[in-house]
Scaffold this motif. Structure first.
Motif, PDB file in Angstrom:
ATOM      1  N   VAL A  94      -8.005  -6.641 -20.513  1.00  0.00           N
ATOM      2  CA  VAL A  94      -7.366  -6.133 -19.296  1.00  0.00           C
ATOM      3  C   VAL A  94      -8.234  -6.499 -18.090  1.00  0.00           C
ATOM      4  O   VAL A  94      -9.449  -6.312 -18.107  1.00  0.00           O
ATOM      5  N   GLU A 130      -5.048 -12.817 -18.892  1.00  0.00           N
ATOM      6  CA  GLU A 130      -5.410 -11.420 -19.142  1.00  0.00           C
ATOM      7  C   GLU A 130      -4.216 -10.508 -18.916  1.00  0.00           C
ATOM      8  O   GLU A 130      -3.191 -10.893 -18.332  1.00  0.00           O
ATOM      9  N   ARG A 131      -4.382  -9.261 -19.350  1.00  0.00           N
ATOM     10  CA  ARG A 131      -3.360  -8.249 -19.125  1.00  0.00           C
ATOM     11  C   ARG A 131      -3.656  -7.490 -17.839  1.00  0.00           C
ATOM     12  O   ARG A 131      -4.748  -7.569 -17.300  1.00  0.00           O
TER      13      ARG A 131
END
Length: 441
Positions: A94, A130-131
């Motif tokens: 994240v 990425e998140r």
């Protein structure tokens, strides 16, 4: 006799066997020709079985030759995978800036910073895989709303109102932290009750009280309510003249009060008496500061008030007597009043005043010399009637027309105070327990 065709791509296939993929290994160029009549379980066998292969050649099973051998044409090669098998999936991380942008957006704190962090986070998420895209978008939206609200508040003055309210709330403090010159509002309706805290307000507007002195108390233990009250009563009325040097500015609507410690506030660190001016009427209020000392007066005003205060101090020491009693004390006091009046008349006449105040002050000094002669005559009077006649004429020059004219020229108050009978204060004569208020925390 027919010759069988050589093996190759045109060799007929077994109709009952599925087609086989081509061998991934190259054919050995040095291998002997295959015997078309030798058959194995899967077709023609290239070599007859033997311990060393045909004619003793190395190549039998278990004895590898010097060159790699091609697999059997009927064998199925093992599949080659492009990558290894990963039994456990690992999700991408994240983005940290996306989390920060969301937090700043929710708190509406530094919205411009939150908006920048959201934009940077979206760029990093696209590049790194990425998140956190949803958090970055939400942070950007909330920060945009917060930034719009801040702009609106600054444009309409709402931010200044909020800051003023914050300062007003922060200025609410306990009474024993008040300092000389502070103005405040009482939480209750009167001073005759315990005070836990007060709200400091500007002296320019309406307020309930103004601090004119603080008196420190010594000792490790609480001295008791009676002792504290006596000390406050004696000290506050004496210190009021040092703060408000112009007694004419203290109208009949102003009284003297004091805030004293309690046993509870003493344990919390309260070690002082707070002397304040307040309205006589519980429903009244003060407007403007009553301070008149070296910090607010010019040189001419200060010199004038000091001279008149010296005369008032002697006049305030008049002894109490009634008809038929010995008037020796009164005659002695009259002689002291005449001497003090003469000294202050000389001081006023010797000073160089401003052009506007020079003439009125000179006229006042002349009247004070006349009053001094009347006081001296009263001191020499042999009967009560003669004493009273000179007494009244001398007082006629005190706070008379020339005094009002000089005050007006100096920019001071021009309304004479109303002195109560038997009172030595021109501030309304309040005192004792009526002016007391306990202070608690």
């Amino acid at each position: 006799m027919s010759i069988p065709p050589p093996p190759g791509p045109h060799q007929p296939q077994d109709p009952y066997r599925p087609p086989q993929p081509p061998s991934p290994y190259p054919q050995d160029p040095f291998a002997p020709p295959k015997d078309p009549h030798a058959h194995g379980p899967y077709g023609p066998a290239p070599y007859a079985p033997g311990p060393y292969g045909p004619q003793g050649h190395q190549g039998a099973p278990g004895y590898p030759g010097p060159y790699p051998q091609a697999p059997h044409p009927g064998a199925t090669p093992y599949p080659v995978w492009g990558q290894g098998y990963n039994p456990y999936g690992r999700p991408p991380a994240v983005n940290g800036l996306a989390v920060a942008a969301l937090v700043l957006g929710i708190l509406c704190f530094l919205p411009a910073v939150g908006l920048v962090l959201a934009a940077v986070a979206l760029t990093q998420i696209r590049k790194r895989g990425e998140r956190g895209k949803g958090m970055a978008v939400a942070g950007a939206i909330l920060s945009s709303v917060g930034l719009a609200l801040w702009v609106l508040a600054l444009a309409t003055g709402g931010a200044s109102d909020f800051w003023q309210g914050f300062k007003d709330g922060a200025s609410a403090r306990s009474g024993f932290s008040l300092a000389k010159g502070d103005c405040f509002d009482m939480p209750g309706d009167t001073f005759d009750e315990e005070v836990y805290d007060v709200d400091e307000v500007p002296c320019s507007g309406e307020h309930d009280a103004e601090v004119f002195a603080t008196v420190p108390l010594s000792g490790s233990g609480f001295p008791g309510d009676d002792r504290v009250t006596r000390q406050a009563d004696d000290t506050c009325f004496r210190l009021q003249d040092a703060y408000a040097m112009d007694p004419w500015a203290l109208t009949d609507d102003v009284d003297v009060y004091y805030l004293t410690p309690t046993p509870q506030s003493w344990r919390a660190g309260d070690r002082e008496i707070t002397c304040v001016f307040g309205p006589v009427d519980d429903k009244g209020a003060l407007t403007g500061s009553l301070r008149a000392d070296e910090t607010t007066l010019d040189a001419d005003q200060l010199a004038f008030l000091k001279a008149m205060a010296a005369v008032d101090e002697v006049l305030g020491q008049e002894p109490e007597s009634s008809a038929g009693e010995d008037r020796a004390a009164e005659r002695t006091w009259a002689g002291e009043a005449g001497e003090a009046t003469e000294r202050q008349a000389a001081a006023l006449g010797a000073r160089t005043w401003s052009a506007k105040a020079g003439g009125p002050v000179a006229a006042l000094a002349k009247d004070l010399r006349t009053a001094s002669r009347e006081w001296a005559a009263a001191a020499k009077a042999t009967d009560a009637d003669g004493f009273s006649a000179h007494y009244e004429r001398a007082y006629g020059y005190v706070d008379g027309r020339s005094t009002v004219t000089a005050r007006e020229a100096l920019g001071l108050a021009t309304t004479p105070p109303a002195y109560d009978e038997g009172s030595d204060s021109g501030a309304g004569g309040a005192g004792g327990s009526d002016g007391e208020s306990d202070l608690d925390v």
